[in-house]
Design a protein around this motif. Structure first.
Motif, PDB file in Angstrom:
ATOM      1  N   THR A   7       0.736  -1.035   0.221  1.00 46.28           N
ATOM      2  CA  THR A   7       0.217  -0.011  -0.303  1.00 46.28           C
ATOM      3  C   THR A   7       0.840   1.385  -0.607  1.00 46.28           C
ATOM      4  OG1 THR A   7      -1.474  -1.074   1.319  1.00 46.28           O
ATOM      5  CG2 THR A   7      -1.675   1.614   1.253  1.00 46.28           C
ATOM      6  N   HIS A   8       1.687   1.274   0.782  1.00 46.29           N
ATOM      7  CA  HIS A   8       2.621   2.222   0.716  1.00 46.29           C
ATOM      8  C   HIS A   8       3.888   2.902  -0.280  1.00 46.29           C
ATOM      9  CE1 HIS A   8       6.289   4.634   1.863  1.00 46.29           C
ATOM     10  NE2 HIS A   8       5.831   5.398   2.545  1.00 46.29           N
ATOM     11  N   ALA A   9       3.877   1.686  -1.102  1.00 49.40           N
ATOM     12  CA  ALA A   9       4.702   1.431  -2.110  1.00 49.40           C
ATOM     13  C   ALA A   9       4.136   2.625  -2.824  1.00 49.40           C
ATOM     14  CB  ALA A   9       5.594   0.081  -2.630  1.00 49.40           C
ATOM     15  N   SER A  10       2.424   1.777  -3.065  1.00 42.69           N
ATOM     16  CA  SER A  10       1.570   1.456  -4.416  1.00 42.69           C
ATOM     17  C   SER A  10       1.453   3.383  -4.793  1.00 42.69           C
ATOM     18  CB  SER A  10       0.621   1.513  -4.775  1.00 42.69           C
ATOM     19  OG  SER A  10      -0.432   1.350  -3.406  1.00 42.69           O
ATOM     20  N   ARG A  11       1.002   4.190  -2.982  1.00 50.00           N
ATOM     21  CA  ARG A  11       1.075   5.786  -2.828  1.00 50.00           C
ATOM     22  C   ARG A  11       2.071   6.448  -3.080  1.00 50.00           C
ATOM     23  NH1 ARG A  11      -2.898   4.653   2.239  1.00 50.00           N
ATOM     24  NH2 ARG A  11      -5.091   3.812   1.312  1.00 50.00           N
ATOM     25  N   GLY A  12       3.157   5.808  -2.715  1.00 42.93           N
ATOM     26  CA  GLY A  12       4.556   6.833  -2.597  1.00 42.93           C
ATOM     27  C   GLY A  12       5.620   6.354  -3.761  1.00 42.93           C
ATOM     28  N   PHE A  13       4.988   5.886  -4.960  1.00 44.66           N
ATOM     29  CA  PHE A  13       6.216   5.171  -5.961  1.00 44.66           C
ATOM     30  C   PHE A  13       7.153   5.763  -6.229  1.00 44.66           C
ATOM     31  CE2 PHE A  13       6.767   2.753  -9.996  1.00 44.66           C
ATOM     32  CZ  PHE A  13       7.282   1.720  -9.696  1.00 44.66           C
ATOM     33  N   SER A  14       6.846   7.011  -6.445  1.00 41.92           N
ATOM     34  CA  SER A  14       7.926   8.238  -7.128  1.00 41.92           C
ATOM     35  C   SER A  14       8.524   8.274  -5.758  1.00 41.92           C
ATOM     36  CB  SER A  14       7.147   9.102  -7.749  1.00 41.92           C
ATOM     37  OG  SER A  14       8.036  10.271  -8.287  1.00 41.92           O
ATOM     38  N   VAL A  20      15.069   4.407  -4.936  1.00 36.08           N
ATOM     39  CA  VAL A  20      15.793   3.277  -5.634  1.00 36.08           C
ATOM     40  C   VAL A  20      17.247   3.493  -6.529  1.00 36.08           C
ATOM     41  CG1 VAL A  20      15.873   1.091  -7.630  1.00 36.08           C
ATOM     42  CG2 VAL A  20      14.170   1.400  -5.399  1.00 36.08           C
ATOM     43  N   GLU A  21      17.053   4.799  -7.269  1.00 34.38           N
ATOM     44  CA  GLU A  21      17.867   5.692  -8.115  1.00 34.38           C
ATOM     45  C   GLU A  21      19.061   6.612  -7.011  1.00 34.38           C
ATOM     46  OE1 GLU A  21      17.273   8.581 -12.117  1.00 34.38           O
ATOM     47  OE2 GLU A  21      15.997   9.187  -9.987  1.00 34.38           O
ATOM     48  N   HIS A  22      18.464   6.509  -6.176  1.00 37.50           N
ATOM     49  CA  HIS A  22      20.055   6.599  -5.753  1.00 37.50           C
ATOM     50  C   HIS A  22      20.370   5.548  -4.581  1.00 37.50           C
ATOM     51  CE1 HIS A  22      18.303  10.117  -5.977  1.00 37.50           C
ATOM     52  NE2 HIS A  22      19.369  10.633  -6.076  1.00 37.50           N
ATOM     53  N   GLY A  23      20.254   4.664  -5.495  1.00 38.20           N
ATOM     54  CA  GLY A  23      20.959   3.279  -4.731  1.00 38.20           C
ATOM     55  C   GLY A  23      20.474   1.919  -3.581  1.00 38.20           C
TER      56      GLY A  23
END
Length: 85
Positions: A7-14, A20-23
């Motif tokens: 749930t948290h991942a879907s709400r704050g996917f950006s 992840v882009e920062h490693g």
């Protein structure tokens, strides 16, 4: 490694992708169980391909004959079996 719920991942996917882009590697849970990990992508390069191919043994002398034999087993393409000539 950070762990977040689905749930948290879907709400704050950006925001998750920014991390992840920062490693950072992020585990995603559903019902208390880890169902996925999102981690930075490993860039594919020509060097990594050359290193992978270096571990492959060279083809043997009969490889060409094996290919020719396999091609000889192919059935020539037939016409449309549903067409009434």
């Amino acid at each position: 490694m950070r762990t977040v719920t689905a749930t948290h991942a879907s709400r704050g996917f950006s925001d998750l992708l920014d991390a992840v882009e920062h490693g950072e590697t992020v585990a995603i849970t559903r019902g208390g169980h880890v169902v996925a990990e999102i981690r930075p992508a490993v860039p594919a390069t020509g060097r990594s391909l050359r290193e992978a191919l270096a571990a492959v043994p060279p083809l043997d002398d009969t490889f060409g004959d094996d290919i020719a034999g396999a091609i000889a087993l192919l059935v020539p393409e037939q016409g449309d079996p549903w067409r009434d000539d």
